[in-house]
Scaffold this motif. Structure first.
Motif, PDB file in Angstrom:
ATOM      1  N   ASP A 271     -24.295  35.072  54.891  1.00 39.57           N
ATOM      2  CA  ASP A 271     -23.031  34.623  54.304  1.00 39.57           C
ATOM      3  C   ASP A 271     -22.479  33.406  55.036  1.00 39.57           C
ATOM      4  O   ASP A 271     -21.836  32.548  54.441  1.00 39.57           O
ATOM      5  N   HIS A 274     -23.052  29.853  53.808  1.00 46.12           N
ATOM      6  CA  HIS A 274     -22.376  29.388  52.588  1.00 46.12           C
ATOM      7  C   HIS A 274     -21.624  28.095  52.904  1.00 46.12           C
ATOM      8  O   HIS A 274     -20.931  28.001  53.921  1.00 46.12           O
ATOM      9  N   PHE A 277     -17.941  28.447  53.905  1.00 47.07           N
ATOM     10  CA  PHE A 277     -17.584  29.543  54.809  1.00 47.07           C
ATOM     11  C   PHE A 277     -16.450  29.148  55.757  1.00 47.07           C
ATOM     12  O   PHE A 277     -15.415  29.816  55.830  1.00 47.07           O
ATOM     13  N   LEU A 355     -20.515  37.973  50.554  1.00 49.54           N
ATOM     14  CA  LEU A 355     -20.522  37.307  49.259  1.00 49.54           C
ATOM     15  C   LEU A 355     -20.127  38.287  48.162  1.00 49.54           C
ATOM     16  O   LEU A 355     -20.669  39.393  48.077  1.00 49.54           O
ATOM     17  N   LEU A 361     -16.906  33.837  48.645  1.00 49.21           N
ATOM     18  CA  LEU A 361     -16.726  34.602  49.877  1.00 49.21           C
ATOM     19  C   LEU A 361     -15.555  35.562  49.717  1.00 49.21           C
ATOM     20  O   LEU A 361     -14.502  35.203  49.188  1.00 49.21           O
TER      21      LEU A 361
END
Length: 560
Positions: A271, A274, A277, A355, A361
Motif C-alpha cells: 500500500d 501507492h 500514499f 487499499l 487508500l
C-alpha cells in the motif's frame, strides 16, 4: 534675484549628509543588529529522511533476500550520465542507498567504493591508489556492477495555458492558469564485472511524469491620479530529485529481484507504494490536529511495543514518551527529535492504511485512540485482503540464525574445526549480549568484545557473529570437539552487564567460571533486567569428527 535663507539651509543639510556618508561607518554600532545573524541563518523546519514511494518496498526486499539465504555479493556502480543536463542529482549515491537498504538484515550486497574517473577521485581514492601501487593494499573484485543513465527528459510534453481579462476606464482584471508535464526516463542494467558484459534480461526502463502548474489573478486600477495594482498567484512543481529517487528505487528492486530470482513483485504491491500514499497521510495528519496526532501516535507506539499498555495517560513532554519516540525514530531511520512530526506520524501509522475496493487508500482499524493493526497478507496474497486484528503489543524478539548453508529441514551439523557464522537481528533497539557454550560446558562472551565494545544496536540491523565483513573481526568461531555447541544472545532495554556481579564481568572470549549453563546465564540477566526488560534466543548445532581432508582445527573462539 536673492534666494531665501531656507533654501540655503536645505542645501547645507544635504551637503552635510553627503559628507557623513563619505565618512567610514563604525562597525561596532551594528554589533547588536548583526549578532542575530548566527540564529537567523538556521533552518526553521526540522530535517526529514529522504524517502520515495518504494522505501517500504526496499525493506520488504531485504526480508525476502534474507529468506532466500543468498551469500554476500560485492557490487559496484558506474556514474549515471544525464546528457540532457536537466536532472542535477547524485544518481549513483541513490543506487548505493537503495542497495544498502536492501542489505540491512540480509547482508545481500556490499558496495565496492572505487572511483575509476581521475577527475572524480577524492583524498581517500588518491591514498588508495598509492597503497595499491605499493602493494600495501588489495581490493576485492566485485562480481556485479550497475550501469545506467537518464535516457531522456521530454519537457512540456503537454502544456495547457489559459489567459483572460477585462479592461475598463479605471479597472483592469486578469486571470491566468497553466499546467504542464515533463517525462523523465531512467534505464538501468546489471553487468558481469569479470567479463564486463551486460547480463541479458537484467534491465529496467521506467518513466515518471513531473508536473507543475499555477494560477494567478491580476487587478489594476486608478484612484484619481494614482494607480494601484495587485497580483495573487499559486504555483506548484513536483521535484525532479524526488522523482528520480523513485525511479532508482524501483529500478534496483527490479534488477535485484530478477538477479536473485525472488518474487520481487510482491514488494511492489504494498500500500505504501501507492502514488498518493504520503499525500493522503499528510491530509489525515493535518485533519487530526496536534491533539489527535499525539493520541493516535501514542496508541500506535503502545500497539507496537514501544510503550507499556498502561501508558495511555502519558503526555507528549513525559520523559518516557520522549524516550519511546526517540527509540522508534532511531529504529525507522528518522531524524531523532523525540517530538511528534509528520515523518514519525507516517512511519507509526503506515501499517494502519490499506487499499479500499475502489483502489483508494483507506484507514483500517483506525477508530479514534484505539488502533487495530492491519494483519499483513501472506506472501503472494492480495494486500487488499489484509484486515484489522485485535490490538496487541508487537513482539520484541531476537532473530538468531546460522548463516552457513544448511540443507532445508535438517539440524545444523559441522565438522570439527569448521568455521561457523551467525547473525543476530533485534526487532527494537536494544543492548545485545552473545555467549558461546562449547561441548564441554565452558561458556564465554562473544559480544561485546574489545573490537566491538558497544552493546546498543539498532532495530532490524544484522549483527554478524563474527563480523566476517570486517578486516579484523575480533575472533573466529570454529567448531570444537565433537558434541553439542550453542550460542545464546540476550537483549535488554538498558545496559545490564555493568550492574552484574564482578564474577560475571569476565574478559570477552575467556571462560566464565561463575556460570555452568546458558539457562543459569539467562537467570542472572533476568535478575538485573527484570522479566519485562529481557528477551533471549539460542541456537545449537552438533559437531562431528574431523574429516581427513581437514588439516587444521581451531579453538571455539580465538582472537585474530
Amino acid at each position: 534675484m536673492r534666494r531665501p535663507a531656507g533654501g540655503w539651509l536645505a542645501a547645507l543639510a544635504v551637503a552635510a549628509a553627503m559628507a557623513g556618508c563619505a565618512t567610514p561607518m563604525d562597525a561596532r554600532k551594528d554589533a547588536a543588529y548583526q549578532e542575530a545573524a548566527s540564529v537567523a541563518d538556521r533552518p526553521v523546519v526540522r530535517p526529514v529522511r529522504s524517502v520515495s514511494s518504494f522505501s517500504q518496498s526496499l525493506m520488504c526486499m531485504d526480508q525476502m533476500l534474507r529468506a532466500a539465504e543468498l551469500p554476500t555479493t560485492l557490487i559496484t556502480s558506474k556514474q549515471f550520465v544525464d546528457f540532457s543536463g536537466k536532472v542535477p542529482a547524485a544518481t549513483k549515491e541513490m543506487v548505493i542507498t537503495a542497495l544498502s537498504q536492501m542489505s540491512r538484515i540480509s547482508n545481500a550486497f556490499r558496495f565496492v567504493d572505487f572511483e575509476v574517473d581521475i577527475a572524480r577521485q577524492d583524498t581517500v581514492q588518491n591514498l588508495t591508489t598509492i597503497l595499491l601501487n605499493n602493494n600495501q593494499m588489495q581490493l576485492q573484485r566485485p562480481a556485479l556492477y550497475v550501469s545506467g543513465a537518464i535516457a531522456f527528459v521530454d519537457q512540456g510534453v503537454i502544456n495547457n495555458t489559459f489567459d483572460t481579462g477585462v479592461s475598463g476606464t479605471r479597472v483592469d482584471l486578469g486571470y491566468s492558469r497553466s499546467r504542464n508535464a515533463t517525462v523523465v526516463a531512467l534505464e538501468v542494467h546489471l553487468g558481469d564485472f569479470r567479463t564486463r558484459t551486460i547480463i541479458p534480461g537484467l534491465d529496467s526502463a521506467n518513466e515518471v511524469v513531473i508536473g507543475s502548474g499555477g494560477q494567478g489573478v491580476d487587478l489594476g486600477g486608478r484612484i484619481g491620479s494614482y494607480g494601484v495594482r495587485f497580483n495573487v498567484g499559486r504555483d506548484y512543481a513536483v521535484g525532479t530529485g524526488a522523482a528520480l529517487r523513485t525511479l532508482v528505487d524501483l529500478a534496483m528492486i527490479e534488477l535485484v529481484g530478477k538477479w536473485a530470482r525472488v518474487p520481487y513483485w510482491q514488494c511492489l504491491t504494498l500500500d505504501q507504494s501507492h502514488p498518493q500514499f504520503q499525500r493522503q497521510m499528510r491530509e489525515w495528519y493535518v485533519e487530526s490536529g496536534s491533539g489527535g496526532q499525539f493520541q493516535l501516535l501514542r496508541s500506535s507506539l503502545i500497539s507496537q511495543g514501544y510503550l507499556p499498555a498502561a501508558s495511555g495517560e502519558l503526555g507528549v513532554a513525559h520523559p518516557d514518551m520522549r524516550d519511546a519516540l526517540a527509540r522508534f525514530q532511531a529504529d525507522r531511520g528518522i531524524p531523532v527529535s523525540g517530538t511528534v512530526d509528520f515523518p514519525t506520524y507516517e512511519a507509526a501509522l503506515g501499517n494502519f492504511v490499506s487499499l479500499a475496493e475502489d483502489g483508494s487508500l483507506a484507514r483500517m482499524g483506525w477508530n479514534g485512540a484505539d488502533l487495530q493493526p492491519v494483519v499483513a497478507a501472506a506472501a503472494g496474497d492480495d494486500p487488499r485482503a489484509a484486515r484489522p486484528s485485535p490490538p496487541k503489543p508487537a513482539r520484541w524478539a531476537i532473530d538468531l540464525q546460522i548463516e552457513n548453508p544448511q540443507p532445508a529441514g535438517e539440524r545444523p551439523a559441522f565438522d570439527e574445526g569448521e568455521q561457523i557464522f551467525l547473525s543476530s537481528t533485534i526487532s527494537r533497539a536494544s543492548h545485545l549480549y552473545c555467549y558461546f557454550a562449547d561441548s564441554a560446558g565452558a561458556i564465554m562472551r562473544l559480544l561485546p568484545n574489545l573490537l566491538q565494545p558497544h552493546t546498543l544496536v539498532s532495530a532490524n540491523q544484522a549483527i554478524r557473529i563474527p563480523d566476517w565483513m570486517a578486516p579484523n573481526p575480533g575472533f573466529i568461531l570454529d567448531a570444537g570437539r565433537p558434541g553439542t555447541e550453542a550460542v545464546m544472545c540476550l537483549a535488554t532495554t538498558e545496559e545490564a552487564l555493568h550492574k552484574m556481579a564482578p564474577q560475571m564481568r569476565t574478559p570477552p572470549l575467556a571462560r566464565m567460571p561463575a556460570v555452568r549453563t546458558l539457562d543459569e546465564l539467562r537467570e542472572r540477566f533476568a535478575e538485573v533486567a527484570g522479566p519485562e526488560g529481557l528477551v533471549t534466543q539460542s541456537v545449537q548445532w552438533t559437531v562431528g569428527p574431523r574429516k581427513a581432508a581437514q588439516a587444521n582445527g581451531g579453538a571455539p573462539a580465538q582472537r585474530q
